[in-house]
Write a protein that holds these residues in place. Structure first.
Motif, PDB file in Angstrom:
ATOM      1  N   LEU A 225       0.828  -1.208   0.000  1.00 28.24           N
ATOM      2  CA  LEU A 225       0.000   0.000   0.000  1.00 28.24           C
ATOM      3  C   LEU A 225       0.863   1.260   0.000  1.00 28.24           C
ATOM      4  O   LEU A 225       0.568   2.237  -0.686  1.00 28.24           O
ATOM      5  CB  LEU A 225      -0.919   0.002   1.222  1.00 28.24           C
ATOM      6  N   ALA A 226       1.938   1.229   0.772  1.00 28.14           N
ATOM      7  CA  ALA A 226       2.796   2.403   0.907  1.00 28.14           C
ATOM      8  C   ALA A 226       3.455   2.796  -0.409  1.00 28.14           C
ATOM      9  O   ALA A 226       3.698   3.980  -0.670  1.00 28.14           O
ATOM     10  CB  ALA A 226       3.860   2.144   1.977  1.00 28.14           C
ATOM     11  N   PHE A 227       3.750   1.802  -1.242  1.00 32.06           N
ATOM     12  CA  PHE A 227       4.414   2.071  -2.519  1.00 32.06           C
ATOM     13  C   PHE A 227       3.451   2.043  -3.704  1.00 32.06           C
ATOM     14  O   PHE A 227       3.899   2.096  -4.854  1.00 32.06           O
ATOM     15  CB  PHE A 227       5.545   1.066  -2.749  1.00 32.06           C
ATOM     16  N   ARG A 231       4.662   8.813  -5.541  1.00 29.21           N
ATOM     17  CA  ARG A 231       4.759  10.261  -5.365  1.00 29.21           C
ATOM     18  C   ARG A 231       3.892  10.773  -4.211  1.00 29.21           C
ATOM     19  O   ARG A 231       4.001  11.933  -3.804  1.00 29.21           O
ATOM     20  CB  ARG A 231       4.383  10.984  -6.665  1.00 29.21           C
ATOM     21  N   LYS A 232       3.024   9.906  -3.707  1.00 21.80           N
ATOM     22  CA  LYS A 232       2.155  10.303  -2.603  1.00 21.80           C
ATOM     23  C   LYS A 232       2.843  10.059  -1.265  1.00 21.80           C
ATOM     24  O   LYS A 232       3.750   9.236  -1.155  1.00 21.80           O
ATOM     25  CB  LYS A 232       0.835   9.535  -2.648  1.00 21.80           C
ATOM     26  N   THR A 233       2.390  10.754  -0.238  1.00 25.47           N
ATOM     27  CA  THR A 233       2.950  10.576   1.096  1.00 25.47           C
ATOM     28  C   THR A 233       2.466   9.264   1.712  1.00 25.47           C
ATOM     29  O   THR A 233       1.489   8.662   1.254  1.00 25.47           O
ATOM     30  CB  THR A 233       2.535  11.726   2.023  1.00 25.47           C
ATOM     31  N   GLY A 255       4.087  12.716   6.592  1.00 26.31           N
ATOM     32  CA  GLY A 255       4.240  13.464   5.356  1.00 26.31           C
ATOM     33  C   GLY A 255       5.384  12.995   4.481  1.00 26.31           C
ATOM     34  O   GLY A 255       5.599  13.520   3.395  1.00 26.31           O
ATOM     35  N   THR A 256       6.110  11.974   4.937  1.00 21.06           N
ATOM     36  CA  THR A 256       7.225  11.457   4.141  1.00 21.06           C
ATOM     37  C   THR A 256       6.717  10.466   3.108  1.00 21.06           C
ATOM     38  O   THR A 256       5.616   9.920   3.226  1.00 21.06           O
ATOM     39  CB  THR A 256       8.271  10.787   5.049  1.00 21.06           C
TER      40      THR A 256
END
Length: 285
Positions: A225-227, A231-233, A255-256
């Motif tokens: 999900l994180a990847f 380009r999104k946080t 926000g990273t």
């Protein structure tokens, strides 16, 4: 050193098997040196092709097992090995076992009955990533793996946070194995030459995987999900799975971007999500 002249012997590489035959003697010698086979090693070579690497790997070994799917190439491999003599004047072919099968279905347990295995090979690029995962699922039978892969894949396997190549593949593999990128192999080392650079990588399975079994599924889900949108946080990619407060509690800046989050931080996040789920009241009771 085995003679690679005329190694193709009229054989045409098959695109469906992802065949690119290694023909550069200097590169072959360097790969063998990196693997450093010893007499009693239980070595398995995947994708031996016409035996350019096989005939050098087998020299110091008591025995070598190779896995080859292309049945038409096996007689040529055996014929080539029959011409090679070891230091004890023993035919290489007599020390060779050929398993005619798809490496993606390879079960290591029978091969490791006398001890853990060392695995090597020039992997077909079209199956390299799923094959690595298939083998790592059987990591208890493996000492190390030395593979030639597309350089892009090796870069992703070995990448660290902050690197543009860092992503899901980096995390999922590094959680269960130590990764070392060794050296680059140019297209000119092959016949036919591939359109990309290759590289040699060494994978050493961790004795104790960093992600425990009961956390694997959740860890994999969160990383995917994180990847999902690079380009999104992290907060935006995970907002439908967990609250921002959980990310903060894990010590991570919401926000990273995912490419800045370390393996340890992802493990901490997964463990925290699991704990929170366990602490939540079950409305069904």
């Amino acid at each position: 050193m085995s003679d690679t002249s005329g190694i193709l012997d009229g054989h045409r590489a098959r695109k469906r098997f992802g065949q690119n035959f290694l023909t550069d003697e200097a590169v072959i010698a360097r790969i063998v040196s990196a693997i450093a086979p010893k007499a009693d090693d239980r070595l398995v070579e995947i994708g031996p092709g016409l035996g350019a690497l096989t005939c050098q790997l087998i020299q110091p070994l008591t025995h070598l097992t190779v896995v080859e799917l292309d049945r038409d190439i096996i007689p040529k491999l055996l014929a080539r090995c029959s011409k090679q003599k070891t230091a004890h004047d023993q035919s290489s072919q007599s020390k060779l076992t050929v398993l005619e099968q798809d490496a993606l279905t390879l079960n290591l347990e029978p091969l490791a009955c006398e001890g853990p295995l060392r695995i090597a090979g020039n992997l077909p690029y079209n199956i390299a990533t799923p094959l690595i995962f298939h083998l790592l699922e059987q990591s208890k039978h493996i000492i190390d793996m030395t593979f030639m892969l597309q350089k892009e894949v090796v870069d992703r396997l070995a990448a660290h946070p902050g690197n543009r190549d860092y992503g899901r593949l980096s995390l999922m593999v590094q959680a269960v194995a130590e990764v070392e990128s060794l050296f680059v192999v140019p297209p000119t080392a092959f016949n036919p030459p591939p359109k990309v650079d290759s590289a040699i990588v060494r994978l050493v399975p961790r004795t104790h995987p960093l992600v425990p079994d009961d956390l694997k599924a959740l860890f994999g889900e969160l990383v995917s999900l994180a990847f999902a949108h690079r380009r999104k946080t992290l907060q935006n990619n995970l907002k439908h799975r967990l609250p921002t407060s959980t990310i903060v509690l894990a010590g991570i800046d919401p926000g990273t971007r995912a490419e800045q989050v370390s393996l340890d931080e992802f493990i901490t996040l997964a463990r925290l999500v699991k704990e929170q789920a366990s602490d939540s009241p079950n409305p069904g009771k």
